[in-house]
Write an enzyme that holds these catalytic residues in place. Sequence first.
Site, PDB file in Angstrom:
ATOM      1  CB  VAL A 162       0.399   7.786   3.549  1.00  0.00           C
ATOM      2  CG1 VAL A 162       0.296   9.163   2.922  1.00  0.00           C
ATOM      3  CG2 VAL A 162       1.149   6.828   2.610  1.00  0.00           C
TER       4      VAL A 162
ATOM      5  CG  HIS B  46       1.242  14.152   1.726  1.00  0.00           C
ATOM      6  ND1 HIS B  46       2.616  14.021   1.586  1.00  0.00           N
ATOM      7  CD2 HIS B  46       0.955  15.444   1.394  1.00  0.00           C
ATOM      8  CE1 HIS B  46       3.125  15.176   1.192  1.00  0.00           C
ATOM      9  NE2 HIS B  46       2.142  16.046   1.066  1.00  0.00           N
TER      10      HIS B  46
END
Length: 273
Positions: A106, A122
Site C-alpha cells: 500500500v 489492497h
Amino acid sequence: MSNAPLANQSLQDFVARHQRLFVLTGAGCSTNSGIPDYRDSHGNWKRTQPVNFQAFMSEEHTRRRYWARSLIGWRRFGQARPNDAHHALARLEANGRCGMLLTQNVDRLHQSAGHRQVIDLHGRLDLVRCMGCGAKTPRSEFQDTLGRANAEWLALDASDAPDGDADLEHADFSSFKVPACEACGGILKPDVVFFGENVPRDVVATAQDHLSQADAMLIVGSSLMVYSGFRFVQAAAQRQIPIAAVNLGRTRADDLLTLKVEERCEAALAFLL
C-alpha cells in the site's frame, strides 16, 4: 541482462522467454526501503496480527490505538523511497515485458519508481477515506489534522511496524482524539483493505482480466499467505502458465512454482537494471 550474476541465470532465462509477464509483489519488495514486513522466512507473523476491519469500525478504542500508532509511524513511512527492486520492475515494464503489476503493498513505491501499469490490490495508504460519504483526503493533510488534535503525542517515537504503523507499546490511548469527517461526521479510515475486509470486486476482476492475457507470472517478495494474493497464483496455475517466485523463505505456492529464487528482491532483479 547479459551482465547478471551466474546464480540468477535461470531467472534471467525465465524473463527472457516471456513477453507478457504478470507481476505480483509483496512486502519483501519494500523492506529495503525501510518498510518492515509482516512475516518471517517460515511465513509466520513477526508481530501480532494487524488491525481487523470489524474491530476498527465498531470499537472507538481500536480506532484511537490505530491512529495514534499511525501518527508516529507515518512520519517515516511517508518519506520512504523506491529501492532497486522497484526500479528493476519499472525497467522491465519500460522494456515491454510486463503487462501488469499487481501489488499487495500500500506504499505506492512502484508508482514512485515510474511503473505505469499498477493495480493496488489492497488500496493505498496515502489516502484517507470517509466510511460515510466516501470523501477522500491525502494522508499528509490528515497527518497535520491528527497532529493539531494531539500535539502532546508528537514528541513520542517508536520503532517502525509494517504499513505506516509504529510499535507504541503500553501507551494509554484513551486521551487520543480521532477527528471525524468534516463533511458528514463519519468514521475516517485509511483507504486500504484491512484484514477481515473484502478487496473490491472490480479490482479483482481487472487483475484477473490482465492475468488472462499473460504468458507467465513473476512473484516478487511475497509469502502469499494471504488468500487475496494467493488466488491469483492459483488462477495462473489453472491456466498452466509458468510461475516464478523471488522470495526469502517458504511461500504458500511452493508446489505450484516453475522456478524459485531465494534471494533478496533487489539482488535477484539486479540484472534488469
